[in-house]
Structure formats: C-alpha cells, structure tokens
Design a protein around this motif. Structure first.
Motif, PDB file in Angstrom:
ATOM      1  N   LEU A 420       1.040  -1.086   0.446  1.00 42.00           N
ATOM      2  CA  LEU A 420      -0.157   0.216   0.116  1.00 42.00           C
ATOM      3  C   LEU A 420       1.073   1.198  -0.108  1.00 42.00           C
ATOM      4  O   LEU A 420       0.667   2.019  -0.785  1.00 42.00           O
ATOM      5  CB  LEU A 420      -1.038   0.061   1.282  1.00 42.00           C
ATOM      6  CG  LEU A 420      -1.575   0.697   1.150  1.00 42.00           C
ATOM      7  CD1 LEU A 420      -2.896   0.910   0.105  1.00 42.00           C
ATOM      8  CD2 LEU A 420      -2.948   1.026   2.259  1.00 42.00           C
ATOM      9  N   GLU A 421       2.056   1.182   0.888  1.00 44.70           N
ATOM     10  CA  GLU A 421       2.718   2.843   0.458  1.00 44.70           C
ATOM     11  C   GLU A 421       3.284   2.263  -0.368  1.00 44.70           C
ATOM     12  O   GLU A 421       3.764   3.436  -1.251  1.00 44.70           O
ATOM     13  CB  GLU A 421       3.640   2.529   1.430  1.00 44.70           C
ATOM     14  CG  GLU A 421       3.226   2.473   3.428  1.00 44.70           C
ATOM     15  CD  GLU A 421       3.942   2.021   4.476  1.00 44.70           C
ATOM     16  OE1 GLU A 421       4.305   2.601   5.358  1.00 44.70           O
ATOM     17  OE2 GLU A 421       5.126   0.937   4.078  1.00 44.70           O
ATOM     18  N   ALA A 422       4.060   2.101  -1.122  1.00 46.95           N
ATOM     19  CA  ALA A 422       4.218   1.481  -2.750  1.00 46.95           C
ATOM     20  C   ALA A 422       3.413   2.178  -3.446  1.00 46.95           C
ATOM     21  O   ALA A 422       4.349   3.033  -4.256  1.00 46.95           O
ATOM     22  CB  ALA A 422       5.022  -0.388  -2.786  1.00 46.95           C
ATOM     23  N   ALA A 423       2.159   2.232  -4.032  1.00 44.16           N
ATOM     24  CA  ALA A 423       1.212   1.971  -4.571  1.00 44.16           C
ATOM     25  C   ALA A 423       0.999   3.693  -4.345  1.00 44.16           C
ATOM     26  O   ALA A 423       1.090   4.607  -4.852  1.00 44.16           O
ATOM     27  CB  ALA A 423       0.237   1.264  -4.226  1.00 44.16           C
ATOM     28  N   ALA A 424       1.014   4.112  -3.234  1.00 45.02           N
ATOM     29  CA  ALA A 424       1.076   5.349  -2.671  1.00 45.02           C
ATOM     30  C   ALA A 424       2.621   6.440  -3.085  1.00 45.02           C
ATOM     31  O   ALA A 424       2.095   7.540  -3.911  1.00 45.02           O
ATOM     32  CB  ALA A 424       0.715   5.896  -1.292  1.00 45.02           C
ATOM     33  N   ALA A 425       3.335   6.206  -3.073  1.00 42.28           N
ATOM     34  CA  ALA A 425       4.364   6.401  -3.774  1.00 42.28           C
ATOM     35  C   ALA A 425       4.870   6.357  -5.479  1.00 42.28           C
ATOM     36  O   ALA A 425       5.196   8.078  -5.676  1.00 42.28           O
ATOM     37  CB  ALA A 425       5.759   5.371  -2.872  1.00 42.28           C
ATOM     38  N   ILE A 426       3.940   5.658  -5.545  1.00 39.66           N
ATOM     39  CA  ILE A 426       4.241   5.059  -7.564  1.00 39.66           C
ATOM     40  C   ILE A 426       3.130   6.258  -8.077  1.00 39.66           C
ATOM     41  O   ILE A 426       3.596   7.277  -8.628  1.00 39.66           O
ATOM     42  CB  ILE A 426       3.021   3.669  -7.929  1.00 39.66           C
ATOM     43  CG1 ILE A 426       4.608   2.732  -7.275  1.00 39.66           C
ATOM     44  CG2 ILE A 426       3.076   4.421  -9.320  1.00 39.66           C
ATOM     45  CD1 ILE A 426       4.148   1.820  -7.225  1.00 39.66           C
ATOM     46  N   ILE A 427       2.043   6.623  -6.600  1.00 38.76           N
ATOM     47  CA  ILE A 427       1.039   7.772  -7.870  1.00 38.76           C
ATOM     48  C   ILE A 427       1.655   9.531  -7.109  1.00 38.76           C
ATOM     49  O   ILE A 427       1.809  10.397  -7.917  1.00 38.76           O
ATOM     50  CB  ILE A 427      -0.210   7.775  -7.131  1.00 38.76           C
ATOM     51  CG1 ILE A 427      -0.660   5.719  -7.474  1.00 38.76           C
ATOM     52  CG2 ILE A 427      -0.716   8.540  -6.844  1.00 38.76           C
ATOM     53  CD1 ILE A 427      -1.055   5.602  -8.873  1.00 38.76           C
ATOM     54  N   GLU A 428       2.208   9.534  -6.705  1.00 37.79           N
ATOM     55  CA  GLU A 428       3.261  10.727  -6.243  1.00 37.79           C
ATOM     56  C   GLU A 428       3.855  10.988  -6.595  1.00 37.79           C
ATOM     57  O   GLU A 428       3.945  12.089  -7.422  1.00 37.79           O
ATOM     58  CB  GLU A 428       3.587  10.859  -4.492  1.00 37.79           C
ATOM     59  CG  GLU A 428       4.232  11.836  -4.394  1.00 37.79           C
ATOM     60  CD  GLU A 428       3.687  13.144  -3.922  1.00 37.79           C
ATOM     61  OE1 GLU A 428       4.252  14.349  -4.273  1.00 37.79           O
ATOM     62  OE2 GLU A 428       2.135  12.715  -3.797  1.00 37.79           O
ATOM     63  N   VAL A 429       4.513  10.082  -7.073  1.00 38.56           N
ATOM     64  CA  VAL A 429       5.674  10.087  -7.936  1.00 38.56           C
ATOM     65  C   VAL A 429       5.385  10.123  -9.643  1.00 38.56           C
ATOM     66  O   VAL A 429       5.908  11.249 -10.197  1.00 38.56           O
ATOM     67  CB  VAL A 429       6.591   9.012  -8.459  1.00 38.56           C
ATOM     68  CG1 VAL A 429       7.745   8.979  -9.006  1.00 38.56           C
ATOM     69  CG2 VAL A 429       7.547   8.928  -6.765  1.00 38.56           C
ATOM     70  N   VAL A 430       4.327   9.560 -10.033  1.00 37.59           N
ATOM     71  CA  VAL A 430       4.217  10.015 -10.991  1.00 37.59           C
ATOM     72  C   VAL A 430       3.700  11.373 -10.840  1.00 37.59           C
ATOM     73  O   VAL A 430       3.512  12.067 -12.204  1.00 37.59           O
ATOM     74  CB  VAL A 430       2.807   9.109 -11.665  1.00 37.59           C
ATOM     75  CG1 VAL A 430       1.492   9.012 -11.204  1.00 37.59           C
ATOM     76  CG2 VAL A 430       2.809   8.818 -13.314  1.00 37.59           C
TER      77      VAL A 430
END
Length: 684
Positions: A420-430
């Motif tokens: 879940l944290e990784a998914a949130a980080a992916i969205i923040e980066v994109v």
C-alpha cells in the motif's frame, strides 16, 4: 438519423464516441488496442457498436479517425526501407542538422539516429539556385541508375530533397516522373510537395519522415477502408491532422507526416471549446491515457500551432535534441506517464515511472493478460481508486492480488515499503512527474497557471487531475462528460481544414498586394481542393499568414495578415514581435520568408457539452487512499451522471472509461453544460 463517429486509436485503448446530431445522444466505447494491427481493434469496436445500434455502418454520415500509427512507427523504427536522394554534395543534412548544440556544456551530446542510414543516401547531379533558376540540369540517366540500385538494395520508399526545390520543383518532379514512366516499385515523397519551405534540415527531415511512414499508412488505411466497405460504410474515411483540421483519406495518404500527433490534438481542441464555454480564455489541457500523458497550453483562446515540433527527443526537455516535423502541429508536451507506465526502483534507490509501458499487450498486471510488472494502474487499483468489478463499465474484471504482488516485487520489497505504501509512492511520483513537465512546458511558453483552468480528460486524467493541479497551483478543474473518450469527441468538433505554404523571401519594402496575391492564389486553390474532399460544397474561409523576421535573423514568427498593404503588415509584425519578446525595433527592416494560407470549411461541428439530465444511480462508499492523511479513508462513490448538487471531497465519480477523484477539501459542481467544475479550496 444523422450519426457521426469519432475513433481514437491510442497505445492502450481505442476509443469510440458516436454522436446523433438529431437527438444529441452520445454513445461511448473503449476497447483494447491491437498494436500489431490497429485496424483490427477498430473493426472489433465497430462490430460491438453495431450490435448496440443495428444498421450503424450504413447510417453513419461521417467517421473521423485519429491514430498513433505514425508517431509509433517513428519511435519504434518500424517504417519502410527508406532512401534519400539529395543534390550532389549534400547527402548528410540529416546528420549535420543545423550545427547547433542543444546543450553547450555537454561534450558528448547525442541526437536521434537518422531514419535513413548513410548507405541509403544518394547524390545526383543537378543544381537549382535560390531564385529558382537552373544552374546545372538534372542528369536523368544517373537518376535512373541510382533508383535501380536502391531497388536492388531493398528500398521501397524514397525521399527526394534537392537544394532550393521550394523555389523550383522541376528537378524533383522529374525524378517522380521517371519512377512512373519506368514503373519502378518505389513510393516517392518530394520535399516540394511535403514541405516547400526554406531550411534544409527541417525540409529534409520532414520529407524523410513522410517517406518512412507512408507505405505503412497506405497499407493501414487501405485495410481500414476495405473493412469499412465490407461492413456497409459507403462514405469517405476522414482523419485528424496534427494541426487540428480534418482531411479525407486520400490527402492523409499523400502526407501522413501531418498525422503524427493526430490523436492528442482532438482532446486539445475539445478542451479549448469547453474552457471557453466555462468562461476561460486560458486553459491547460491535461490528457492522461494508458501509455502517455499530454499537456497543451491554450492562451487567449488560441491553439498553439507550431512548425518547430520535435519527435524522438534524446532529452525530453531539451529543444533541438529530437527530429523536427516542420508541418503545422499543435504544440503540446507528451511524457511516458500513463496508466500502463512501468514503476521500478533505479540504481539510486528512487522510484522511476516509465517511459516504457505495458500498453495493451500484455497490459498492467491487474488485467490478468500476462503482464507481470507493476504499473500506475496497478497502484490505482490497490489504493481503491478503481473498482475491480466495474472497470470499463464492467467489461473487464481487475485482479487486485496480481497488482499487489507486482507492486510488492518491483517497488515495495526493494524500498522496504508495504504494497500500500509503495502504491501511494508510485502515484505521488507519477503526479510529480506530470506536474513538473507541465510546469516547465507552460513556463517556456509564457503561460500563467494562476488564471488558467485545467481541462482533465483521458482514461486517467480525471483521476490524477486533483493532485497534479494542486502541485501546479491551478484552482479549478473542468471535467467533461465522456472524459475517457474526449479526444474522439474532439475529432467531431473539428472542422475540415488544411494549411499550405511556400517560401518566397522578400523585404517588406518590396512587398505589394499584387505580389502577395500572386503567391496566395495558387495556395488557396491547393488548400481548397483538399478541404473540398472532406466537405464537398461547403463554404471555405481563408486565413493568410506570413512568417516574418528582421533582416539578418535566423528564425521567424507567424504573423496574421488581415490586410496586404505594407503599413498593415509592418504593424502586425511589430505587435507579434512585441508579444513574443517584449519589444520591437524601429530601425531594423522586416522581411517575409514564407507565406501560409489556412483553409477551413464553414460547417457545423459537434458540441463538446451536453446537459445536466440526472440519472438514477445508487450512492455507495469505498475505502480509498487519502494523500493528505497518508491512510485509507471513506470516499463517497456515485455515477458522474447522478450528480445533481454540490459535492465535497473525498469522493469518486464513475464514468464509462474514466474515474473522477474529488480530493479532501475540494468542491465539485455539475454545470448547465453537463461538465463538472472542481474547485480546489484547499490549494495552498
């Protein structure tokens, strides 16, 4: 019944929008693109629509198509075996380019590899001077020998770009005549047809691109027209140009280089119309699809058309590091940040998004079609923004477990994060990547984001717009009905149009109305013939443009010519120059380099707004990620069409083919034209 259909072939999905001009009814559809043969995906989508609308193909009055075929062929190097015929002594223009360094501090700077390799660039004896006079006649026997040698080498397409052919096309036309007379199996693109303008590198590069993609486009359009005719469609096929006008298939076949950005342009055109309807003269069109994200700045209601567009850039933000396409193109920026863009961890331990994409085949891991790598769409599924059971209006079931495993493997475990944290980080980066690209693009063009609205569309645009707008400082987002297929709607809102040009250098002191009319008359005849193919019998409106500069300068500005007398032209040039640079000169002499004429059919087009008819739709709730708190939160969930009052976030609104995210603290209101106005009250 009057039915018009827009069809946009993207890298991941092929979008359809059917408009009934009598009733205003709109029907939309998204189907996966078939990359190996895009026409197959188009025909499959048409078959699905025909099941919903019996007799559709025979009832259609127009089918307007946009395609990524040209740009993909360039980027993937999947065009024809192409050769270049140049004047003796000039075979290497594609590599010498303009002899300008795009980065003066990079001693190892690179450029994209030329589409035509050195061994397939041939020289012929001839020379035409800048005034169009012939200094050295064309050696036709040598030309025949060169052509036959190229055929033996496996060449199927030839770009002919001779020095000063814009001033006198006789020698290029003679080469084309020899190919016809001797029945040689070669497709020929002449620079005097494709781009009869000054600037050797741009003219050569654009002609080479045209030659490189034309055989492939010919085959593609041929298969499309055969399939359409077989299914009962008896009218012409139309295509959207990169510059914003619609043309018939024969014109597209002749100059496919004009189709390079035909898909994204449709959305930008529709975004301009929607923004103006909402009271905004300045807007940022934000289109996020499955493969890329696009941004276009619309300033003072004008589309930013340029002839300095580049593709295949080695460095995304460095002008001059790509290959120019010097035909009229709407100026936009495109980055590899779509729903299918891969997420990974680089050598520095940072999350990297794209530019590679899962596209339609195999697609993101959650599609369950064999994709194993984590993508932006997988992150959106895991964060609860997308409903696994209702993706593409229920046409596809998403695999949440596959998305979680891919994100954990590619990003979570390497960075020590939970899925879940990784998914949130992916969205923040994109989101940050898209905001950074848009910010730089708008700044370079002198735009003001504080007074602009964002028009968000595409499959992912409405979902990511809230966070991207907050990063950019944009206060209001406009989200249309049918946002997921908005580019296809833009095709229907575009008029048949075509722009032609001729370089004819002349100092302003030598200009007379008679001299200008002498050049504009054949341009008007040429443009009218193209527009009439797409709009038989329609009245045609002409817009005259001069590319001008001060004597001694190397770059020109587009100057609209409302009158042809010297005083009016001088005033228009001074105003254009001042708008671009903040000042103009009284002691320098202006000159005209190239004359352009744009012909536009005066005929009704489809509206980009609808109505506020409210449909029944049950409201539910769903847990989805809230970036302001860094945890899952309850979001209201309801259909876009069921919105009848003001909604405050957090909420999710579903459309066929798109999901709208209203973040915490934001306020959304459905307007009279059917679109949603989302105000970011918490934007700081």
């Amino acid at each position: 019944m009057s039915l018009r259909l827009g069809c946009d072939v993207g890298g991941t999905f092929t979008d359809f929008l059917l408009h009934d001009t009598d009733t205003g009814e709109i029907t939309t559809l998204k189907v996966p693109t078939t990359p190996a043969a895009p026409e197959e995906g188009v025909m499959e989508g048409l078959a699905t629509l025909s099941q919903q609308k019996p007799g559709l193909m025979s009832d259609l009055t127009a089918l307007i198509h946009g395609t990524t075929l040209v740009i993909n062929a360039i980027l993937e190097r999947k065009g024809a075996e192409t050769a270049l015929i140049a004047t003796e002594g000039f075979p290497d223009i594609l590599e010498t380019r303009r002899e300008i360094r795009y980065d003066i501090y990079d001693i190892r700077q690179e450029f994209p590899a030329p589409l035509v390799p050195r061994r397939r660039r041939r020289e012929v004896t001839e020379r035409i001077l800048a005034d169009g006079s012939v200094e050295t006649p064309l050696d036709e026997q040598q030309v025949l020998s060169v052509l036959r040698d190229l055929i033996d080498d496996g060449v199927t397409s030839v770009a002919v770009c001779l020095i000063h052919a814009y001033a006198n096309p006789a020698h290029e036309q003679a080469i084309a005549r020899l190919v016809r007379e001797h029945n040689l199996p070669l497709d020929v693109s002449l620079s005097s047809d494709v781009l009869p303008e000054i600037q050797e590198f741009e003219r050569t590069a654009t002609t080479a691109i045209n030659a490189y993609v034309r055989p492939k486009v010919n085959v593609y359009l041929g298969r499309m027209e055969e399939g359409l005719a077989r299914d009962g469609y008896a009218r012409p096929l139309f295509l959207m140009q990169s510059g914003g006008g619609v043309i018939a298939a024969p014109a597209a076949r002749a100059a496919p280089v004009r189709l390079a950005e035909s898909g994204p342009v449709g959305g930008a055109l529709a975004a301009r119309t929607l923004a103006e309807t909402a009271g905004y003269r300045d807007a940022v069109a934000f289109d996020m699809g499955g493969t890329t994200a696009k941004t276009c700045l619309i300033a003072d209601g004008e589309m930013p058309v340029t002839r300095a567009y580049e593709v295949d850039r080695v460095h995304r933000f460095k002008k001059g590091s790509g290959t120019p396409i010097a035909v009229p193109t709407v100026d936009l920026i495109e980055i590899g940040a779509g729903g299918g863009s891969f997420a990974s961890v680089d050598a520095f331990g940072l999350i990297r998004i794209g530019p590679e994409s899962a596209a339609a085949d195999p697609g993101p891991a959650c599609y369950g079609r064999g994709g194993m790598r984590a993508t932006v769409t997988d992150a959106n599924v895991l964060l609860g923004y997308l409903n696994p059971a209702d993706f593409l209006a229920g046409a596809m079931q998403l695999d949440v477990k596959a998305a979680e495993e891919a994100i954990a493997r590619d990003v979570g475990t390497p960075m020590g994060l939970t899925p879940l944290e990784a998914a949130a980080a992916i969205i923040e980066v994109v989101n940050e990547n898209m905001a950074q690209a848009a910010r730089m693009y708008v700044t370079e063009r002198g735009g003001d984001l504080e007074k602009a609205a964002m028009v968000a569309f595409g499959g992912g645009g409405p979902l990511h717009a809230h966070q991207v707008a907050r990063k950019l400082g944009v206060r209001e987002i406009l989200i249309p009905e049918a946002a997921g297929v908005f580019s296809a709607l833009g095709f229907l809102a575009a008029a048949p149009a075509y722009e032609v040009a001729r370089s004819r250098p002349m100092r302003l002191e030598d200009v007379t109305p008679e001299l200008l009319n002498e050049t504009f008359a054949p341009l008007a005849a040429e443009a009218d013939a193209i527009v009439s193919q797409a709009a038989p019998g329609a009245a045609i409106i002409h817009k005259r443009i001069a590319e001008m500069r001060y004597v001694g300068q190397g770059h020109q500005l587009r100057v609209p010519l409302d009158a042809l007398d010297r005083a009016s032209i001088a005033k228009a040039f001074a105003e254009t120059y001042s708008a671009a640079y903040g000042y103009s000169y009284d002691d320098l002499e202006p000159e005209i380099v190239t004359l352009r004429l744009s012909a536009v059919a005066d005929q009704p087009t489809a509206p980009v707004t609808g109505d506020t008819a409210v449909t029944d739709g049950g409201e539910t709730t769903r847990e989805a990620w809230d970036p302001t708190t860094g945890q899952m939160a309850t979001h209201r969930v309801l259909p876009f069409s069921a919105v009848s009052d003001v909604i405050t976030g957090p909420a999710l609104l579903s459309q066929p083919g798109a999901m709208v995210l209203i973040g915490k603290g934001a306020r959304a209101e459905r307007k009279a034209g059917g679109w949603l106005a989302l105000t970011l009250e918490d934007n700081t």
